[in-house]
Design a protein around this motif. Structure first.
Motif, PDB file in Angstrom:
ATOM      1  N   ASN A  36      -3.252  20.351   3.029  1.00 49.24           N
ATOM      2  CA  ASN A  36      -3.854  20.273   1.697  1.00 49.24           C
ATOM      3  C   ASN A  36      -2.991  19.523   0.692  1.00 49.24           C
ATOM      4  N   LYS A  37      -1.781  19.148   1.094  1.00 51.46           N
ATOM      5  CA  LYS A  37      -0.897  18.367   0.225  1.00 51.46           C
ATOM      6  C   LYS A  37      -0.014  17.492   1.107  1.00 51.46           C
ATOM      7  N   VAL A  38       0.074  16.205   0.774  1.00 49.87           N
ATOM      8  CA  VAL A  38       0.840  15.285   1.612  1.00 49.87           C
ATOM      9  C   VAL A  38       2.335  15.544   1.486  1.00 49.87           C
ATOM     10  N   LEU A  39       2.855  15.608   0.253  1.00 50.43           N
ATOM     11  CA  LEU A  39       4.293  15.793   0.038  1.00 50.43           C
ATOM     12  C   LEU A  39       4.542  16.728  -1.126  1.00 50.43           C
ATOM     13  N   ASP A  40       5.364  17.739  -0.873  1.00 50.66           N
ATOM     14  CA  ASP A  40       5.858  18.608  -1.935  1.00 50.66           C
ATOM     15  C   ASP A  40       7.328  18.242  -2.162  1.00 50.66           C
ATOM     16  N   LYS A  81      16.845 -12.951  12.799  1.00 48.59           N
ATOM     17  CA  LYS A  81      18.155 -13.574  12.696  1.00 48.59           C
ATOM     18  C   LYS A  81      19.119 -12.781  13.570  1.00 48.59           C
ATOM     19  N   PRO A  82      19.861 -13.418  14.461  1.00 46.22           N
ATOM     20  CA  PRO A  82      20.790 -12.687  15.328  1.00 46.22           C
ATOM     21  C   PRO A  82      21.775 -11.849  14.523  1.00 46.22           C
ATOM     22  N   GLY A  83      21.770 -10.541  14.783  1.00 42.81           N
ATOM     23  CA  GLY A  83      22.693  -9.642  14.113  1.00 42.81           C
ATOM     24  C   GLY A  83      22.117  -8.910  12.928  1.00 42.81           C
ATOM     25  N   SER A  84      20.913  -9.250  12.505  1.00 39.83           N
ATOM     26  CA  SER A  84      20.298  -8.580  11.362  1.00 39.83           C
ATOM     27  C   SER A  84      19.168  -7.675  11.824  1.00 39.83           C
ATOM     28  N   ALA A  85      19.117  -6.458  11.249  1.00 42.13           N
ATOM     29  CA  ALA A  85      18.002  -5.547  11.521  1.00 42.13           C
ATOM     30  C   ALA A  85      16.759  -5.956  10.736  1.00 42.13           C
ATOM     31  N   THR A  86      16.864  -6.968   9.937  1.00 39.91           N
ATOM     32  CA  THR A  86      15.795  -7.628   9.166  1.00 39.91           C
ATOM     33  C   THR A  86      15.278  -6.772   8.016  1.00 39.91           C
ATOM     34  N   PHE A  87      14.073  -6.180   8.114  1.00 37.42           N
ATOM     35  CA  PHE A  87      13.423  -5.576   6.953  1.00 37.42           C
ATOM     36  C   PHE A  87      13.060  -4.106   7.200  1.00 37.42           C
ATOM     37  N   PRO A  88      12.969  -3.315   6.107  1.00 29.40           N
ATOM     38  CA  PRO A  88      12.518  -1.926   6.253  1.00 29.40           C
ATOM     39  C   PRO A  88      11.073  -1.868   6.728  1.00 29.40           C
ATOM     40  N   LEU A  89      10.748  -0.800   7.436  1.00 30.35           N
ATOM     41  CA  LEU A  89       9.385  -0.586   7.892  1.00 30.35           C
ATOM     42  C   LEU A  89       8.497  -0.152   6.716  1.00 30.35           C
ATOM     43  N   PRO A  90       7.190  -0.316   6.822  1.00 32.15           N
ATOM     44  CA  PRO A  90       6.288   0.130   5.753  1.00 32.15           C
ATOM     45  C   PRO A  90       6.526   1.593   5.406  1.00 32.15           C
ATOM     46  N   GLY A  91       6.621   1.865   4.110  1.00 30.38           N
ATOM     47  CA  GLY A  91       6.863   3.226   3.651  1.00 30.38           C
ATOM     48  C   GLY A  91       8.317   3.567   3.437  1.00 30.38           C
ATOM     49  N   ILE A  92       9.224   2.684   3.870  1.00 29.68           N
ATOM     50  CA  ILE A  92      10.662   2.927   3.745  1.00 29.68           C
ATOM     51  C   ILE A  92      11.219   2.050   2.627  1.00 29.68           C
ATOM     52  N   GLN A  93      11.682   2.681   1.556  1.00 26.91           N
ATOM     53  CA  GLN A  93      12.229   1.944   0.419  1.00 26.91           C
ATOM     54  C   GLN A  93      13.750   1.928   0.509  1.00 26.91           C
ATOM     55  N   ALA A  94      14.261   0.983   1.297  1.00 30.48           N
ATOM     56  CA  ALA A  94      15.696   0.837   1.496  1.00 30.48           C
ATOM     57  C   ALA A  94      16.281  -0.073   0.427  1.00 30.48           C
ATOM     58  N   ASP A  95      17.566   0.117   0.156  1.00 33.92           N
ATOM     59  CA  ASP A  95      18.244  -0.706  -0.840  1.00 33.92           C
ATOM     60  C   ASP A  95      19.731  -0.725  -0.518  1.00 33.92           C
ATOM     61  N   VAL A  96      20.444  -1.680  -1.126  1.00 35.09           N
ATOM     62  CA  VAL A  96      21.901  -1.753  -1.045  1.00 35.09           C
ATOM     63  C   VAL A  96      22.414  -1.634  -2.472  1.00 35.09           C
ATOM     64  N   VAL A  97      23.219  -0.597  -2.721  1.00 38.16           N
ATOM     65  CA  VAL A  97      23.555  -0.248  -4.100  1.00 38.16           C
ATOM     66  C   VAL A  97      25.056  -0.015  -4.263  1.00 38.16           C
ATOM     67  N   TYR A 118       0.837  -1.203   0.000  1.00 38.41           N
ATOM     68  CA  TYR A 118       0.000   0.000   0.000  1.00 38.41           C
ATOM     69  C   TYR A 118       0.876   1.259   0.000  1.00 38.41           C
ATOM     70  N   ALA A 119       1.895   1.277   0.864  1.00 37.55           N
ATOM     71  CA  ALA A 119       2.772   2.444   0.965  1.00 37.55           C
ATOM     72  C   ALA A 119       3.551   2.667  -0.325  1.00 37.55           C
ATOM     73  N   ASN A 120       3.996   1.589  -0.959  1.00 37.68           N
ATOM     74  CA  ASN A 120       4.790   1.715  -2.182  1.00 37.68           C
ATOM     75  C   ASN A 120       3.937   2.106  -3.390  1.00 37.68           C
ATOM     76  N   SER A 121       2.712   1.590  -3.442  1.00 40.51           N
ATOM     77  CA  SER A 121       1.875   1.836  -4.613  1.00 40.51           C
ATOM     78  C   SER A 121       1.110   3.153  -4.527  1.00 40.51           C
ATOM     79  N   ASN A 122       0.791   3.589  -3.308  1.00 39.81           N
ATOM     80  CA  ASN A 122       0.025   4.816  -3.141  1.00 39.81           C
ATOM     81  C   ASN A 122       0.525   5.576  -1.913  1.00 39.81           C
ATOM     82  N   PRO A 123       1.742   6.118  -1.997  1.00 36.90           N
ATOM     83  CA  PRO A 123       2.343   6.751  -0.815  1.00 36.90           C
ATOM     84  C   PRO A 123       1.550   7.933  -0.269  1.00 36.90           C
ATOM     85  N   ASP A 124       0.936   8.728  -1.134  1.00 36.88           N
ATOM     86  CA  ASP A 124       0.169   9.877  -0.641  1.00 36.88           C
ATOM     87  C   ASP A 124      -0.983   9.428   0.253  1.00 36.88           C
ATOM     88  N   ASP A 125      -1.692   8.389  -0.156  1.00 36.51           N
ATOM     89  CA  ASP A 125      -2.788   7.879   0.670  1.00 36.51           C
ATOM     90  C   ASP A 125      -2.264   7.260   1.954  1.00 36.51           C
TER      91      ASP A 125
END
Length: 658
Positions: free
Chosen positions: A67-71, A444-460, A43-50
Motif C-alpha cells: 500500500n506504500k512504495v517507500l516509507d 571505456k576500458p576501466g570505467s563502470a560507466t553510468f548508474p542504473l535507472p533509479g540510482i542517483q550516484a554522485d562524486v562529492v 522517469y525514475a528521477n522524476s517519479n520514483p514511486d511510480d
C-alpha cells in the motif's frame, strides 16, 4: 586508501578508447539504445514511486499487494513496499512452473572432480520443498537464522531457497573462513542451525568443513545452535554428534515434495551477510525480502540482457553477495539457467574455465578482474585451445578493472565481439549500481560507466557538494533504492555511523557513502578509484585491516600490528603487516612463517599477509593513532608525502624506510 592518494592516480585512469554497442546488439537488447535508457532514468528521477512501484507489480508475484512504495520517515531506515507480502522462493520457482517452464533447466552444476548434475525448475522446486520441510522438522521457524558453511554444491542454493521459503533468514559464511571467524558470525547472528558438508574440492585438494563447524561449536561457545545438517560430498571420515548432527541424505529424501511458500512481509529479513569493516568486528549486513528481490531481479535482467536460451555463469562463491544476487536469486527469479562450478583453474586443469564454457555452451560469463589478470599471465595460448564462440556477453565484478586487463578480456575471451559489463556495487547495495548496459552504453576500458535507472550516484566532497569533472571525491548515492541494506544486525548506530554520517551536507540531509573514492569524467563516466577507509580488497574480497591486526596481536609474540594494502598486479591489493614484537622476542624467518599461519588459522587463507615487516615502532600521532597513510606509501615503495607534523617521532619513518 585515502582520498588524497586517490587523486594522485587519476592520470593512470585516463582512457581515450571507446567502444559503442554494435547495431546487432542494440537491436536485440531489452533496452534499445541510450535514448531508452535516458527515458528510464528521467522517469525514475522524476517519479520514483511510480517507477519502483510499477516495477515491483510487474516483476514480482505478491500474495498481498503493498500500500506504500517507500516509507522514508525515519532515514536512513527505509521500508519498501509497505504492507505487501511475497516470497522470493516462490518468485524463483513456483511462478515458473505455473508459466509452463517447469521443464526448463534451472541449475547446471559441475564439480571439480567432473560430476555434472542438472535440475529443471520442477526438480529444483521439489528439492527445495523437501529441504524446507526438513528444516521445519528440525524445529526451524519463521525468523530463525540458519547459517550455511558450504562448498559450491547445489545443496547450497537449495538451502538458501528452502530457508526463504519458510521465512527463516539465512547467513552464508564463505567456506574459506576459519572456525574462529565462523564462530564470531554464528554468535553475532544467534544462529539456530548450521548447514554444512564434510568438505569440498578446490585446486585438486579436499577442503574440510565439518571439523571447523565442530571447532566453532565446541565448549558451548554458540549456545543458540541446536542442529547441524551435513551434506556428504568428499566422503571424509568426520565425527557426528548424536542428537545435534544429521546427515542430509538421511533426512531430506523422505520429505514431502510439497511445501507451500509462506507469505512473507516485504520488510522481513531475507538474509544476514557478514562483511569486513574498518573496525575489528565484522558487520552483519541485513537485507529484506521484497526490495532485495526486485533489485536482484531487475539488475540481472538489464545488465546481462537476459534471454530465455542463455546459459549464464557467474564464477563467484555463494558465500559472497555476488553468489547470492547473481548465481541464485537474480537468475532464478528471471527463470534463467544458472551454472554453478565447484572448481577453479588448477594444476590438473589450468583451462578449467574455458573447458566449462565450451562444454556447456555458456553465453554469459561473469568473473573477477583478479581471475582475468591471472589468465593474462598464463597467456592466450590456453584459452585459444577452446571454442568460446558461444559467449555473447562478458562481465567483471569485485573490484575496478585496469584497462589492460579489460582489453585482454574483450579481445581474447570475448573475441572482440562481446560487450563487456564492468559492474560496481557492494554487499550493502544488494545489486549492481553502476554498469554498462549491452545495447545502450559506449564502454571505456576501466570505467563502470553510468548508474542504473533509479540510482542517483554522485562524486562529492566531505560536505556533499559535487566535485568538478575529473576531480577525485567520495562516491555516494543520494536517494534510497529497494535493494539497499536495512541495518547492521544488532547495531543500528553502527549502520548510521558507517554509511550515512561520513559525508556531512550543510543542510543536514543524509547521503549513503559507499566507502570508495571515484571521479567522473567530462562525459559523465564514473571511474571507481578504490577504498578510502582501512579495508583491503584482496582478489575481490573485502578484508578489514583491524580483523587482521587483531589476529596478529592475539599471538603471544606480537605487541602491536598495523596492516595496509599495497597494489598487486594479480590480486588488486596485497596484505602488508608491520609488526612490533614483545620484549625479549627476536624476529626470525620461523616467527614470520608462524605469524602467517596464525592469521590463516584465525581468519582464513584469504587474509594471510603477503609480507610481514618487523619494526621496533610504528609511526603514530601524538594522540597515539597509527598513521596508516604513511605505511601504505612505504609498503607501495612510494615516497612518503603529505603532512607529517603530527608524528610523535619522525625517526620512526627513517628506520622503516631502511
Amino acid at each position: 586508501m585515502t582520498l588524497e592518494s586517490d587523486i594522485k592516480i587519476e592520470s593512470v585512469l585516463q582512457e581515450d578508447r571507446i567502444f559503442p554497442p554494435s547495431t546487432e546488439v542494440t537491436e536485440k537488447a531489452r533496452i534499445k539504445g541510450f535514448h531508452e535508457y535516458k527515458k528510464m532514468v528521467d522517469y525514475a528521477n522524476s517519479n520514483p514511486d511510480d517507477f519502483w512501484g510499477n516495477s515491483a507489480k510487474e516483476e514480482l508475484h505478491w500474495f498481498e499487494p503493498f500500500n506504500k512504495v517507500l516509507d522514508w520517515s525515519d532515514p536512513p531506515f527505509a521500508k519498501w513496499f509497505v504492507g505487501g507480502k511475497t516470497n522470493i522462493s516462490y518468485n524463483c520457482l513456483d511462478r515458473h512452473l505455473q508459466n509452463g517452464n517447469g521443464d526448463k533447466q534451472a541449475i547446471i552444476w559441475e564439480g571439480e572432480t567432473g560430476e555434472i548434475r542438472r535440475f529443471t525448475y520442477k526438480e529444483l522446486h521439489s528439492e527445495v520443498c523437501k529441504t524446507a520441510n526438513a528444516l521445519k522438522e528440525l524445529g526451524i521457524k519463521k525468523g530463525d537464522l540458519v547459517a550455511l558453511y558450504m562448498p559450491m554444491v547445489p545443496e547450497a542454493a537449495i538451502s538458501m531457497l528452502a530457508c526463504s521459503r519458510i521465512g527463516a533468514p539465512h547467513s552464508v559464511v564463505f567456506g574459506g573462513f576459519s572456525a574462529e571467524a565462523l564462530r564470531d558470525r554464528l554468535v553475532d547472528g544467534e544462529a539456530k542451525a548450521v548447514i554444512t558438508a564434510d568438505g569440498g574440492f578446490r585446486k585438486d585438494k579436499i577442503i574440510s568443513l565439518k571439523p571447523a563447524v565442530d571447532d566453532a561449536l565446541s565448549n558451548n561457545s554458540c549456545p543458540t545452535v541446536q542442529k547441524v545438517l551435513v551434506v556428504r560430498r568428499t566422503n571424509e571420515n568426520i565425527e557426528m554428534q548424536p542428537g545435534r548432527d544429521i546427515w542430509w541424505h538421511d533426512l531430506i529424501p523422505s520429505q514431502s515434495t510439497e511445501c507451500p511458500a509462506l507469505p512473507i512481509d516485504s520488510e522481513d529479513r531475507l538474509f544476514v551477510l557478514y562483511t569486513s569493516g574498518s573496525t575489528g568486528k565484522p558487520k552483519g549486513v541485513v537485507h529484506t525480502t521484497a526490495g532485495y528481490n526486485l533489485w536482484a531481479h531487475l539488475t540481472f535482467k538489464w545488465i546481462f540482457d537476459i534471454r530465455s536460451e542463455d546459459i549464464y555463469w557467474c564464477t563467484a562463491d555463494v558465500g559472497w553477495i555476488t553468489g547470492h544476487s547473481y548465481i541464485v536469486y537474480g537468475p532464478l527469479s528471471n527463470g534463467s539457467t544458472t551454472l554453478m562450478y565447484e572448481g577453479v583453474p588448477r594444476p590438473s586443469n589450468p583451462g578449467a574455465f574455458w573447458d566449462v564454457i565450451q562444454k556447456h555452451s555458456v553465453s554469459i560469463f561473469y568473473t573477477a578482474p583478479t581471475a582475468i589478470r591471472a589468465f593474462m599471465k598464463t597467456g592466450r595460448e590456453l584459452p585459444d585451445k577452446y571454442d568460446l564462440s558461444s559467449l555473447r556477453l562478458i562481465g567483471t565484478v569485485g573490484e575496478p578493472i585496469n584497462p589492460e586487463a579489460w582489453m585482454w578480456y574483450r579481445d581474447v575471451i570475448g573475441g572482440k565481439n562481446c560487450p563487456v559489463v564492468d559492474t560496481w556495487w557492494q554487499t550493502e547495495t544488494g545489486g549492481v549500481m553502476i554498469s554498462p548496459l549491452p545495447g545502450v552504453t559506449s564502454t571505456k576500458p576501466g570505467s563502470a560507466t553510468f548508474p542504473l535507472p533509479g540510482i542517483q550516484a554522485d562524486v562529492v566532497d566531505s560536505e556533499g557538494i559535487s566535485v568538478r569533472d575529473n576531480e577525485g571525491g567520495y562516491l555516494v548515492i543520494r536517494k534510497p533504492w529497494p535493494g539497499m541494506m536495512r541495518t547492521v544486525h544488532g547495531d543500528s548506530n553502527r549502520f548510521r555511523e558507517s554509511y550515512w554520517e561520513f559525508i556531512k551536507p550543510k543542510d543536514g540531509s543524509l547521503i549513503y557513502f559507499a566507502g570508495d573514492g571515484a571521479r567522473r569524467d567530462s562525459q559523465g563516466y564514473f571511474w571507481v578509484m578504490g577504498r578510502v577507509d582501512d579495508v583491503i580488497n584482496v582478489s575481490g574480497h573485502r578484508l578489514g585491516t583491524m580483523e587482521i591486526e587483531s589476529a596478529l596481536v592475539s599471538h603471544q609474540s606480537v605487541s602491536e600490528a598495523a596492516v595496509v594494502g599495497r597494489p598487486d598486479d594479480l590480486k588488486g591489493e596485497a596484505i602488508v603487516a608491520f609488526v612490533t614484537l614483545e620484549n625479549g622476542v627476536e624476529s626470525s624467518d620461523l616467527l614470520l612463517t608462524t605469524l602467517v599461519n596464525h592469521v590463516k588459522a584465525e581468519i582464513g587463507v584469504i587474509a594471510k599477509p603477503d609480507k610481514i615487516i618487523f619494526t621496533d615502532a610504528l609511526p603514530k600521532t601524538r594522540s597515539g593513532k597509527i598513521m596508516r597513510r604513511l605505511l601504505r606509501s612505504l609498503a607501495s615503495g612510494k615516497e612518503v608525502s603529505g603532512d607529517t607534523s603530527t608524528l610523535e617521532d619522525v625517526s620512526v619513518l627513517d628506520k622503516l624506510r631502511n
